[in-house]
Design an enzyme around this catalytic site. Structure first.
Site, PDB file in Angstrom:
ATOM      1  N   ASP A 803      30.323  38.480  33.557  1.00 41.72           N
ATOM      2  CA  ASP A 803      30.945  38.508  34.368  1.00 41.72           C
ATOM      3  C   ASP A 803      32.090  39.117  35.172  1.00 41.72           C
ATOM      4  O   ASP A 803      33.102  37.723  34.218  1.00 41.72           O
ATOM      5  CB  ASP A 803      30.599  37.118  34.858  1.00 41.72           C
ATOM      6  CG  ASP A 803      30.704  37.619  36.720  1.00 41.72           C
ATOM      7  OD1 ASP A 803      30.110  36.551  37.839  1.00 41.72           O
ATOM      8  OD2 ASP A 803      31.086  38.217  37.107  1.00 41.72           O
ATOM      9  N   HIS A 808      37.862  35.729  39.016  1.00 42.14           N
ATOM     10  CA  HIS A 808      37.840  34.611  38.640  1.00 42.14           C
ATOM     11  C   HIS A 808      38.873  34.212  37.042  1.00 42.14           C
ATOM     12  O   HIS A 808      39.132  33.528  36.229  1.00 42.14           O
ATOM     13  CB  HIS A 808      36.525  34.637  37.290  1.00 42.14           C
ATOM     14  CG  HIS A 808      35.192  34.058  38.610  1.00 42.14           C
ATOM     15  ND1 HIS A 808      35.379  33.282  39.486  1.00 42.14           N
ATOM     16  CD2 HIS A 808      34.560  35.586  38.670  1.00 42.14           C
ATOM     17  CE1 HIS A 808      34.109  33.174  40.487  1.00 42.14           C
ATOM     18  NE2 HIS A 808      33.276  34.846  39.280  1.00 42.14           N
ATOM     19  N   ILE A 823      39.339  31.258  41.197  1.00 39.27           N
ATOM     20  CA  ILE A 823      38.164  30.004  40.646  1.00 39.27           C
ATOM     21  C   ILE A 823      36.820  30.339  39.543  1.00 39.27           C
ATOM     22  O   ILE A 823      36.712  31.770  38.773  1.00 39.27           O
ATOM     23  CB  ILE A 823      37.569  29.667  41.905  1.00 39.27           C
ATOM     24  CG1 ILE A 823      36.996  31.205  42.286  1.00 39.27           C
ATOM     25  CG2 ILE A 823      37.949  29.818  43.150  1.00 39.27           C
ATOM     26  CD1 ILE A 823      35.565  31.384  43.569  1.00 39.27           C
ATOM     27  N   GLY A 826      30.623  30.769  39.462  1.00 39.85           N
ATOM     28  CA  GLY A 826      29.377  30.044  40.548  1.00 39.85           C
ATOM     29  C   GLY A 826      28.180  29.780  38.868  1.00 39.85           C
ATOM     30  O   GLY A 826      27.896  28.753  38.790  1.00 39.85           O
TER      31      GLY A 826
END
Length: 899
Positions: A803, A808, A823, A826
């Site tokens: 990903d 990120h 961040i 998820g």
């Protein structure tokens, strides 16, 4: 069905037509040219009193509108008089709608025989008497249309409705037999389970719900089914209400096949229990399984591996009809497994009692009819002082073509099978409640499930037993009283007359008993109550409902039969990916609730709406498979990305004998899958910056998960929900092993698309079981709490698994998205939380999370877990802020023997 559906020259008899659904049927069919017999006893919805007024009012209304109608005030028990009214007034009868009904709702422990008998008299005997009286006319004219009325309570069982559930499912068995017997005479018989407001439901539903459950929503379906043009839907089951119409059919699992020899035991069945309920390669039967073929296959197998020993020492088992055949086999099997056995038989229980005593077992006989349930259960208590297991097995046959059926054949079959099962269970129930323990095995038959020539009485009684069982399973669950139903295939005194001798020998009752013992034990790993199982010749499998996705019609426009006919193929379509497997009565109401926002005036229909058209096209589209290969190196990198330490050798060292990939690796192969749609086509105003990952659901199809594989990934659009200012899009990806075609994973992703709503689409998401469950944590302290500290480099490591979203890793991109710094993915913190579940409770077959907040690399995740049977509910908070990162999450564990 071209043009307007008409019934000119036809005569329709409708029972219970003084109000509600019956009145709606009568006035509609009269408006389309039929002559109507309006039958109504004029009693209360509890079956008390009578009056001519109800029927007269409807007759006058039909006549005032220019139609033809006469009233009949007889009880449906006098069906011959009702049909006679049609013949006298109009000279013929073409359509019969058995609609009359009453309610006598009461919990099973407080149910009186009068509550049971009156429900059976009106719903079951009444439908039989009316159909039987009409049958000779139908056969002679080679034309007839019959509708029998079931209900969600019948299809699934319902609290406080053991009597009504039994009666309503009996209607399904009855109809399926009539459909088979009537087909060659052009007599078409179907069942409708209406979700409609009536005198019977107005006491139990809120007014705003009742408004949307007008009988007028059921009438158009029935109008299509009773029309002369319907020659193909026969023996079918439909539910209808609130603009929603769908069809039901039986779905049978591929099941578990073992060698039919002495190694075929309860312990062997439980060892491979997951196969019994394996629906991955199901059948959609209209009759009994191929037991001759299964027996041949069974004979080729080696002896069955045994699991944990099943021991009934200290338990008392009562078997009705235990003096011979299958009942005898049950008694001997229970005795061998250590139970004290009560052999009940009307003819001769003593031979089997002596047989058990000779082999060193404990047994007592009770000579009584199963209809005298109190005496049967008293005999068990007198002999052994307690009772733990009841097997309702007693039965008789009175087979006859329906044209020759009479009360002397109908009543005894109902009494012995259905009322006998009720009476014995009713007598045992207070004992089970008091000791908070009971196991009930009831006996249905494939003749009940699928219907069978010459067995209208037996089919009705046998499927009635299933309706009773489903209600009892619901009422008994919290008291540890489990109730299951079996449909055995074995040679007995009842079948010896209709099967060749060599088959009777091969279908030994000994090959039914092991499943009965398994279900009576405390060892069933999942769904231990409420099941329906077919069994024989070393094979046992589960049978359940499948419901088509159906059609929801706009609720702000009157529904006409022509509109139903136009959508007929979609109503019947089980293959479009929308079919489900409802198991509770509320599932019917959920479909209606989901359709309440479907308004033609308030939203654009799919015609002329490019987004709805694109969505429908995308749902039908097949994606090009995407290849994805991974190696042991990728596995180690992923495990490190979700928190594995250098000391966790099974996760980070390929030489470890327990080297493995953590199950959430299943979310990785799907990343670059070719979706069969573009976001821009299916929603307005799409922007990737406005996309939020809302939920993720993962099924792990295979353990152990390969630590290296070449996979193919197939994507599909599941649904798009219109939330006004936003849209919710759900897509699914199946990952298969490209080498052998074996399924490895299935993922569903739910994304929230801000600013993409208002396109006139569906307003609520469909219920798809574990994938959409709410998963509310229990109100008690968590059973297990695990803290997982992430490192500042966590996102940098995790992104190497595939990903590469810059959100990120790139601070400037994160700021554009409204975050002060990059961040954590998820799916990364889903992996960390799921690792905590896996290490605390073992492998899971599926896991679902709702993303509730952001996590920054370096923060600590606290995962709280609650074990609820085979399910672990969990949630994850960020320790430093106290805010949720994951909520509404759960994992369904792999049963122990599947590890």
């Amino acid at each position: 069905m071209e043009g307007q559906l008409r019934y000119d020259g036809q005569v329709a008899v409708i029972t219970g037509a003084g109000g509600g659904l019956g009145k709606a049927y009568a006035t509609f069919l009269a408006s389309r040219g039929a002559s109507i017999v309006v039958n109504d006893l004029g009693g209360s919805f509890k079956g008390e009193g009578n009056s001519t007024k109800a029927a007269d009012v409807v007759v006058n209304e039909i006549k005032a509108a220019g139609g033809k109608a006469v009233a009949n005030y007889d009880s449906v028990e006098n069906g011959d008089r009702i049909i006679e009214t049609a013949i006298k007034a109009f000279g013929r009868v073409d359509i019969l709608i058995n609609n009359a009904g009453i309610l006598r709702d009461v919990s099973f422990k407080n149910m009186k025989d009068a509550d049971w008998d009156l429900i059976m008299k009106v719903h079951v005997k009444g439908a039989y008497k009316c159909a039987r009286a009409a049958w000779p006319y139908f056969r002679k004219q080679k034309y007839g249309r019959v509708i029998n009325t079931a209900s969600a309570a019948g299809l699934f069982g319902n609290f406080g409705q053991a009597n009504y559930s039994a009666a309503k499912l009996a209607m399904v068995g009855f109809t399926e037999t009539l459909a088979k017997e009537g087909a060659k005479y052009n007599i078409v018989c179907n069942v409708v389970a209406p979700i409609a407001a009536s005198r019977m439901t107005e006491t139990i539903m809120p007014p705003e719900m009742l408004e949307n459950l007008k009988p007028e929503w059921v009438v158009p379906l029935v109008a299509v089914l009773v029309h002369k043009d319907n020659t193909s839907e026969n023996g079918s089951i439909f539910e209808a209400g609130g603009g929603h119409i769908a069809k039901f059919r039986w779905e049978r699992s591929s099941g578990l096949l073992l060698k039919a020899d002495e190694s075929y035991t309860a312990s062997a069945i439980i060892k491979q229990w997951s196969k019994v309920s394996d629906f991955s390669d199901p059948q959609y039967p209209s009759g009994v399984n191929d037991f001759v073929g299964l027996l041949e296959e069974s004979m080729k197998l080696g002896p069955s591996p045994q699991g944990e020993k099943i021991d009934f020492t200290g338990r008392v088992a009562l078997v009705t009809g235990g003096g011979a055949g299958i009942g005898r086999a049950y008694c001997l099997a229970f005795a061998k497994a250590g139970a004290s056995v009560v052999v009940n038989d009307l003819v001769n229980p003593d031979t089997v009692v002596e047989e058990i005593k000779k082999m060193g077992g404990k047994a007592a006989g009770v000579k009584a009819s199963s209809e005298d349930g109190d005496a049967v259960v008293k005999g068990a208590i007198d002999a052994f002082g307690r009772l733990d297991i009841v097997v309702n097995n007693a039965g008789i046959l009175r087979d006859k073509a329906f044209a020759n059926m009479d009360d002397s054949l109908w009543d005894p079959v109902m009494s012995v099978h259905l009322r006998g099962t009720y009476k014995v269970t009713k007598a045992a129930w207070p004992i089970f409640l008091k000791q908070k323990y009971g196991r009930i095995i009831n006996t249905t038959s494939t003749s009940g499930i699928y219907g069978n020539f010459g067995q209208a009485n037996y089919s009705a009684a046998k499927l009635g037993i299933l309706g009773l069982s489903r209600a009892l399973a619901l009422e008994g669950a919290k008291y540890n009283i489990y109730c299951n139903t079996i449909a055995p295939n074995a040679g007995t005194q009842m079948t010896a007359t209709i099967l060749p001798p060599e088959l009777v020998q091969a279908f030994k009752p000994d090959y039914i008993a092991p499943l009965v013992l398994a279900l009576s034990s405390d060892k069933i790993p999942e769904t231990p109550t409420g099941g329906l199982y077919e069994v024989g010749s070393g094979w046992c499998g589960r049978t359940r409902w499948q419901r088509s996705g159906g059609v929801g019609f706009p609720v702000d426009v009157q529904l006409e039969p022509e509109e139903v006919a136009k959508n007929w193929t979609k109503i019947l379509d089980f293959e479009d990916g929308r079919a489900d497997h409802p198991e509770k009565a509320s599932s019917s109401i959920e479909k209606v609730m989901a359709n309440l926002e479907n308004k033609r005036g308030a939203s654009k229909t799919s015609e002329g709406n490019v987004y709805l058209q694109a969505q429908e096209k995308a749902k039908r589209a097949k994606s090009e498979p995407t290849e994805f290969s991974y190696t042991e190196r990728d596995v180690m990198l992923y495990n490190l990305g979700i928190g594995a330490q250098r000391t966790d050798l099974s996760y980070v060292f390929e030489g470890s004998e327990d080297f493995q990939v953590l199950p959430t690796y299943g979310v990785i192969p799907q990343f670059d899958t070719n979706m069969p749609f573009s976001f821009d086509d299916v929603v307005p105003n799409f922007s990737p910056m406005m996309l939020l990952h809302g939920e993720q659901y993962l099924e792990v199809k295979k353990y152990p998960i390969p630590t290296a594989a070449r996979t193919q990934n197939h994507a599909k659009l599941i649904e798009v929900v219109d939330k006004g200012s936003a849209a919710i899009l759900k897509s699914g990806v199946t990952t298969i092993n490209a080498e052998n075609g074996e399924e490895l994973f299935y993922n569903e992703s739910t994304v929230f698309l801000r600013g993409c709503g208002g396109f006139g689409g569906q307003k609520t998401a469909a219920d798809r079981g574990a994938a959409t469950a709410a998963n509310t944590p229990p109100k008690r302290a968590a059973d297990v709490v695990v803290e997982s500290k992430t490192i500042p480099e966590q996102a940098a490591i995790y992104r190497l698994s595939g990903d590469y979203n810059p959100l990120h890793i790139d601070p400037s991109f994160a700021k554009m998205g409204g975050f002060k710094e990059p961040i954590l993915h998820g799916l990364c913190f889903m992996g960390i939380a799921s690792k905590a579940v896996y290490e605390s409770f073992g492998p899971y077959k599926n896991i679902k999370v709702r993303f509730a907040g952001s996590v920054f690399p370096g923060q600590t995740l606290v995962t709280e877990m609650w074990r609820e049977g085979s399910k672990v509910i969990f949630q994850t908070k960020v320790k430093e802020t106290g805010k949720f990162a994951i909520s509404g999450a759960a994992a369904e564990l792999v049963p122990p023997q599947g590890k």
